[in-house]
Design a protein around this motif. Structure first.
Motif, PDB file in Angstrom:
ATOM      1  N   MET A  37     -39.325  58.715 -65.306  1.00 19.85           N
ATOM      2  CA  MET A  37     -39.915  59.733 -64.414  1.00 19.85           C
ATOM      3  C   MET A  37     -41.255  60.015 -64.838  1.00 19.85           C
ATOM      4  O   MET A  37     -42.297  59.943 -63.954  1.00 19.85           O
ATOM      5  N   TYR A  59     -43.690  56.866 -64.703  1.00 17.32           N
ATOM      6  CA  TYR A  59     -44.199  56.553 -63.152  1.00 17.32           C
ATOM      7  C   TYR A  59     -44.837  57.813 -62.710  1.00 17.32           C
ATOM      8  O   TYR A  59     -45.702  57.730 -61.598  1.00 17.32           O
ATOM      9  N   THR A  72     -43.543  60.358 -61.209  1.00 20.92           N
ATOM     10  CA  THR A  72     -42.932  60.762 -59.716  1.00 20.92           C
ATOM     11  C   THR A  72     -42.322  62.186 -59.900  1.00 20.92           C
ATOM     12  O   THR A  72     -42.396  62.884 -58.807  1.00 20.92           O
ATOM     13  N   THR A  73     -41.718  62.572 -60.883  1.00 23.36           N
ATOM     14  CA  THR A  73     -41.057  63.477 -60.935  1.00 23.36           C
ATOM     15  C   THR A  73     -40.604  64.270 -62.262  1.00 23.36           C
ATOM     16  O   THR A  73     -40.707  63.221 -63.349  1.00 23.36           O
ATOM     17  N   ASP A  77     -32.688  59.626 -54.844  1.00 25.62           N
ATOM     18  CA  ASP A  77     -33.145  58.115 -54.922  1.00 25.62           C
ATOM     19  C   ASP A  77     -33.875  57.683 -55.908  1.00 25.62           C
ATOM     20  O   ASP A  77     -33.624  56.600 -56.249  1.00 25.62           O
ATOM     21  N   GLU A  78     -34.793  58.535 -56.541  1.00 22.08           N
ATOM     22  CA  GLU A  78     -35.578  58.010 -57.557  1.00 22.08           C
ATOM     23  C   GLU A  78     -34.745  57.992 -59.012  1.00 22.08           C
ATOM     24  O   GLU A  78     -34.836  57.158 -59.578  1.00 22.08           O
ATOM     25  N   ARG A 130     -32.855  54.877 -58.680  1.00 24.10           N
ATOM     26  CA  ARG A 130     -33.857  53.629 -58.721  1.00 24.10           C
ATOM     27  C   ARG A 130     -34.123  53.478 -60.174  1.00 24.10           C
ATOM     28  O   ARG A 130     -34.340  52.288 -60.693  1.00 24.10           O
TER      29      ARG A 130
END
Length: 305
Positions: free
Chosen positions: A257, A260, A262-263, A296-297, A300
């Motif tokens: 996370m 990337y 993203t979160t 979803d993350e 993934r």
């Protein structure tokens, strides 16, 4: 309880051995019968129990202790009742959720951090004490070179002698300004939204393939605790190997996370439970779409583990 209770005992000089831990139920709430049992045990050994620290919104589970039952015990044994509402105290702003703090009005002292659930900029912490003048009588040193008694304005504005600190930021101004802007109803809407989002996340994953909840039932606060189970572990029976592999899942996903960008979601072990995710929602700008993205993350980033 929060680790700061032990840290406080160390700072006071009474030592961490003077902190007696009380059993909790599976949801992380203090068990009143065990509290009373430990008080009686301590008194029988010649110790003097003087403070019970209850929690309104624990760090990991977001649990609210049964404050009314704890207040009854504190009254019975003449013990100071403190409520750590640093995380959960903001729920008093919500007509829908404030029942979770029923009994807090009987506390002798309460801590409350508006910089957490209410989003006031760091730092903004309050210590509320029932007895008027107590903080001053405990802490004042009558330093005449700072706190002159013949000033032309109201001496109650000299707050420096009420606390351990002398010079400090006027942290309450941030809260006052935000309260003026949002109003109590604004804070209420903000808090209710965060709790609704937590319930939305819980409802989305409680029966979803690849997820296991850490405990049954919807969360009391915005803490949603769960394991993500990668496809490779879903058919495995409980075993040491499965537990060992599951322990590594959350740290790897968290690292990905961050790589990337993203979160970011917290994880931790607790007791005999290996690393699980603890999603805490306190940002009123979050949406259902953000929660959907998070799910979803996680999938993934964890599919190949």
């Amino acid at each position: 309880s929060h680790f700061s209770v032990k840290k406080g005992a160390a700072a006071l000089g009474i030592g961490t051995d003077s902190v007696i831990l009380i059993r909790c139920d599976e949801r992380g709430k203090m068990i009143p019968s065990d509290l009373e049992r430990r008080i009686v045990e301590a008194k029988q050994k010649g110790f003097v129990p003087f403070l019970v620290s209850a929690t309104a919104g624990t760090t990991v589970y977001g649990a609210f202790d049964p404050l009314i039952a704890i207040a009854d015990i504190c009254k019975k044994y003449k013990i100071w009742m403190h409520v750590d509402g640093a995380w959960g105290g903001g729920l008093l702003m919500s007509r829908k959720h404030k029942w979770k703090l029923n009994g807090v009005e009987r506390a002798n002292s309460v801590t409350w951090n508006p910089h957490k659930m209410m989003g006031v900029p760091l730092q903004c912490s309050a210590l509320l004490v029932r007895e008027e003048g107590l903080m001053q009588s405990c802490n004042q040193m009558h330093a005449s070179y700072l706190f002159q008694q013949d000033k032309h304005y109201d001496l109650s504005y000299d707050t420096g002698d009420k606390a351990l600190q002398c010079g400090r930021h006027v942290d309450v101004f941030k809260l006052w300004l935000m309260w003026r802007a949002k109003g109590t109803t604004g804070f209420e809407a903000q808090i209710d939204k965060c709790l609704e989002l937590a319930e939305y996340l819980y409802n989305k994953i409680k029966n979803r393939e690849g997820y296991e909840m850490v405990f049954d039932g919807k969360p009391q606060h915005t803490n949603v605790c769960f394991w993500y189970i990668p496809p490779s572990l879903r058919g495995m029976e409980d075993s040491e190997e499965r537990t060992s592999r599951l322990m590594k899942v959350a740290p790897v996903i968290k690292a990905r996370m961050m790589e990337y960008g993203t979160t970011m979601v917290s994880y931790q072990p607790l007791g005999d439970k290996v690393n699980f995710f603890r999603m805490v929602i306190s940002n009123p700008a979050a949406t259902h779409q953000d929660i959907d993205f998070l799910i979803d993350e996680i999938e993934r980033l964890g599919q190949d583990l």
